[in-house]
Scaffold this active site. Structure first.
Site, PDB file in Angstrom:
ATOM      1  N   HIS A  82       0.860  -1.194   0.000  1.00 36.39           N
ATOM      2  CA  HIS A  82       0.000   0.000   0.000  1.00 36.39           C
ATOM      3  C   HIS A  82       0.890   1.236   0.000  1.00 36.39           C
ATOM      4  O   HIS A  82       1.843   1.318   0.772  1.00 36.39           O
ATOM      5  CB  HIS A  82      -0.897   0.022   1.239  1.00 36.39           C
ATOM      6  CG  HIS A  82      -1.700   1.281   1.332  1.00 36.39           C
ATOM      7  ND1 HIS A  82      -2.881   1.453   0.666  1.00 36.39           N
ATOM      8  CD2 HIS A  82      -1.456   2.447   1.982  1.00 36.39           C
ATOM      9  CE1 HIS A  82      -3.347   2.663   0.896  1.00 36.39           C
ATOM     10  NE2 HIS A  82      -2.503   3.289   1.698  1.00 36.39           N
ATOM     11  N   ASP A 161     -15.549   2.190   7.330  1.00 32.75           N
ATOM     12  CA  ASP A 161     -14.470   3.101   6.928  1.00 32.75           C
ATOM     13  C   ASP A 161     -14.900   3.935   5.722  1.00 32.75           C
ATOM     14  O   ASP A 161     -14.596   5.126   5.646  1.00 32.75           O
ATOM     15  CB  ASP A 161     -13.197   2.328   6.581  1.00 32.75           C
ATOM     16  CG  ASP A 161     -12.174   3.241   5.917  1.00 32.75           C
ATOM     17  OD1 ASP A 161     -11.690   4.156   6.602  1.00 32.75           O
ATOM     18  OD2 ASP A 161     -11.911   3.089   4.710  1.00 32.75           O
ATOM     19  N   ARG A 168     -14.948  12.343   7.011  1.00 33.47           N
ATOM     20  CA  ARG A 168     -13.704  13.043   7.399  1.00 33.47           C
ATOM     21  C   ARG A 168     -13.285  14.005   6.302  1.00 33.47           C
ATOM     22  O   ARG A 168     -12.837  15.118   6.575  1.00 33.47           O
ATOM     23  CB  ARG A 168     -12.595  12.016   7.668  1.00 33.47           C
ATOM     24  CG  ARG A 168     -12.798  11.269   8.989  1.00 33.47           C
ATOM     25  CD  ARG A 168     -11.899  10.043   9.072  1.00 33.47           C
ATOM     26  NE  ARG A 168     -10.515  10.355   8.872  1.00 33.47           N
ATOM     27  CZ  ARG A 168      -9.629   9.545   8.283  1.00 33.47           C
ATOM     28  NH1 ARG A 168     -10.002   8.361   7.837  1.00 33.47           N
ATOM     29  NH2 ARG A 168      -8.383   9.909   8.151  1.00 33.47           N
ATOM     30  N   SER A 183      -7.978   3.593   9.226  1.00 32.55           N
ATOM     31  CA  SER A 183      -8.684   3.542   7.949  1.00 32.55           C
ATOM     32  C   SER A 183      -7.934   2.662   6.946  1.00 32.55           C
ATOM     33  O   SER A 183      -8.497   1.718   6.359  1.00 32.55           O
ATOM     34  CB  SER A 183      -8.819   4.980   7.421  1.00 32.55           C
ATOM     35  OG  SER A 183      -9.202   4.999   6.076  1.00 32.55           O
ATOM     36  N   LYS A 187      -8.844  -1.700   5.699  1.00 29.95           N
ATOM     37  CA  LYS A 187      -9.048  -2.199   4.330  1.00 29.95           C
ATOM     38  C   LYS A 187      -7.994  -3.235   3.980  1.00 29.95           C
ATOM     39  O   LYS A 187      -8.290  -4.258   3.361  1.00 29.95           O
ATOM     40  CB  LYS A 187      -8.986  -1.026   3.345  1.00 29.95           C
ATOM     41  CG  LYS A 187     -10.199  -0.113   3.484  1.00 29.95           C
ATOM     42  CD  LYS A 187     -10.111   1.098   2.606  1.00 29.95           C
ATOM     43  CE  LYS A 187      -9.158   2.123   3.138  1.00 29.95           C
ATOM     44  NZ  LYS A 187      -9.586   3.505   3.084  1.00 29.95           N
TER      45      LYS A 187
HETATM   46  N1  URA Z   1      -6.237   6.803   2.780  1.00 35.10           N
HETATM   47  C1  URA Z   1      -7.190   6.078   3.423  1.00 35.10           C
HETATM   48  O1  URA Z   1      -7.588   5.028   2.957  1.00 35.10           O
HETATM   49  N2  URA Z   1      -7.664   6.548   4.580  1.00 35.10           N
HETATM   50  C2  URA Z   1      -7.232   7.695   5.135  1.00 35.10           C
HETATM   51  O2  URA Z   1      -7.695   8.055   6.182  1.00 35.10           O
HETATM   52  C3  URA Z   1      -6.266   8.445   4.453  1.00 35.10           C
HETATM   53  C4  URA Z   1      -5.781   7.972   3.271  1.00 35.10           C
END
Ligand code: URA
Length: 445
Positions: A82, A161, A168, A183, A187
């Site tokens: 990621h 999320d 957010r 967050s 995932k």
């Molecule tokens: N990417 C995400 O998936 N979540 C965040 O809070 C910030 C960047």
């Protein structure tokens, strides 16, 4: 549980228990709490923070709000990468087939571009027909069959999320380290991973420009991964300038293919190999980083990674001829213009944020998730900070739809690329490695 109690307690500097955080995530996903109260809670967290147990419990609650991939019994390491995102960051595209070729199962879940940063899904969708909208069941079947699937966050993954991140974004509460870490990790951990490699960008084009805060984010995510039994390593990499030459969706597919053909810019290649080596070592498919690098180089040299990319493109409905003839298959911008150096000197900046905004001005990026993107437009950036240039030397090429795009591109490059008389030494491309044991300077040993 009354949300008002949680808001009040957090506002006054108190602690929300792990059980309360998990119940909150489940309740929010189920639509039990109004956005105005959740916004107040997020703002209280923004100012008061969360301890590690709170952040972990919120992550767990968000993870448990949706479905997960399960690769038990596959007999292979299941590893993803990621990136916190930047400009020209296309390493996921060569990495996924490379690692799949070398025996790693890669359920790669990526995002779309937003603001100045690009997104892997938009890049992949520049390939005519390429479908990133696989269900979890389809993605699982493809990973089992081929070793890799390149997909987006389906509605099945961490729905709490998805809602919370959107809120957010609308309430100026994205930039809180515990919220970002929870967050991202909710995932990633839904992918059923046995290991995770994070590419945490620092520098002016990154989501978190200051090195210390970016490192803190890396440490928080590594700690969450390890606590879930998913060995996690982060590399701190430079986003002081765009990565590679190509910036723009179709252009970046072409550069990714160059990497798989054994060419491509040295910086894109180095970050790709550095991340890939971490993935192989985490998966215990290589005893050390040196051996892992040799395996990656040989999967490029013998054409097996390229062949794997062709199979993935075919499996996901894309035109596989892109592999041998990218320019014949990818959308091409009708207008091109070369921008040259107005004077001799040393390049001082190639400001990635400005380049990213320039791609939006050309129509190739998004200000809101509803915007559509033009895959053909963007830039080739031909110089790096620190490089000496002569007057009239090409600095960049603009790829645009029309004259207005060329003008917007010129205006962008005039402020992004500055030339001066100072010698300038750019920061290292990969500076640090963050593991459960701590933060160390990067070396490839
Ligand atoms: N990417 C995400 O998936 N979540 C965040 O809070 C910030 C960047």
């Amino acid at each position: 549980m009354h949300l008002l109690d949680l808001i009040t307690r957090k506002r006054d500097g108190g602690r929300i228990t792990p059980d309360e955080w998990r119940a909150f995530a489940a309740g929010y996903a189920a639509g039990r709490y109004p956005d105005y109260q959740v916004s107040a809670l997020l703002m209280a967290v923004f100012f008061r923070g969360m301890d590690a147990d709170e952040g972990f419990a919120l992550m767990q609650g968000m993870l448990e709000s949706g479905g997960r991939l399960d690769f038990k019994g596959l007999g292979k390491p299941v590893i993803d990468k990621h990136s916190t995102g930047g400009v020209g960051d296309k390493t996921s595209i060569p990495l996924a087939p490379l690692l799949a070729t070398l025996g790693v199962a890669v359920p790669m879940m990526s995002g779309r571009g937003l603001g100045h940063t690009g997104g892997t899904l938009d890049k992949l969708e520049a390939i005519p027909g390429f479908n990133t909208r696989l269900s979890l069941a389809e993605a699982k079947a493809q990973v089992e069959r081929l070793g890799c699937a390149l997909i987006g966050q389906t509605g099945e993954i961490a729905p709490a999320d998805k809602k919370l991140y959107a809120l957010r974004d609308a309430t100026a509460t994205v930039e809180a380290i515990p919220l970002i870490a929870a967050s991202i990790m909710s995932k990633k951990l839904a992918e059923g991973l046995t290991g995770l490699v994070l590419d945490v960008k620092t520098g002016s084009g990154s989501f978190m420009p200051e090195f210390d805060r970016a490192t803190q984010l890396a440490q928080t995510m590594v700690a969450i991964g390890e606590r879930c039994g998913c060995p996690t390593v982060a590399l701190m990499t430079s986003m002081h300038h765009p990565l590679g030459v190509a910036c723009g969706n179709a252009l970046e597919i072409e550069e990714s293919l160059d990497i798989l053909h054994g060419g491509g810019p040295a910086d894109t290649r180095e970050v790709t190999v550095a991340l890939g080596a971490e993935m192989l070592v985490l998966g215990r498919l290589a005893p050390n980083h040196g051996e892992a690098r040799r395996q990656l180089e040989s999967a490029i040299a013998d054409g097996s990674a390229l062949e794997m990319f062709r199979r993935i493109v075919e499996a996901q409905g894309g035109d596989p001829r892109v592999v041998d003839d990218p320019r014949g298959v990818l959308p091409q911008a009708p207008r091109q213009s070369v921008v040259t150096a107005p004077r001799a000197g040393a390049v001082q900046t190639v400001a990635p944020r400005v380049i990213g905004r320039g791609i939006i001005a050309l129509g190739g990026g998004r200000l809101t998730m509803e915007d559509t993107v033009d895959p053909a437009v963007g830039f080739h950036i031909l110089v790096r900070p620190g490089q000496g240039v002569t007057r009239g030397q090409p600095l960049a090429v603009i790829y645009a739809r029309d004259d207005a795009g060329i003008d917007a591109g010129k205006a962008c490059l005039a402020s992004a690329i500055t030339i001066g008389d100072e010698d300038f030494v750019p920061p290292p491309l990969v500076s640090h490695r963050v593991t459960a044991a701590g933060v160390e300077e990067y070396g490839d040993g």
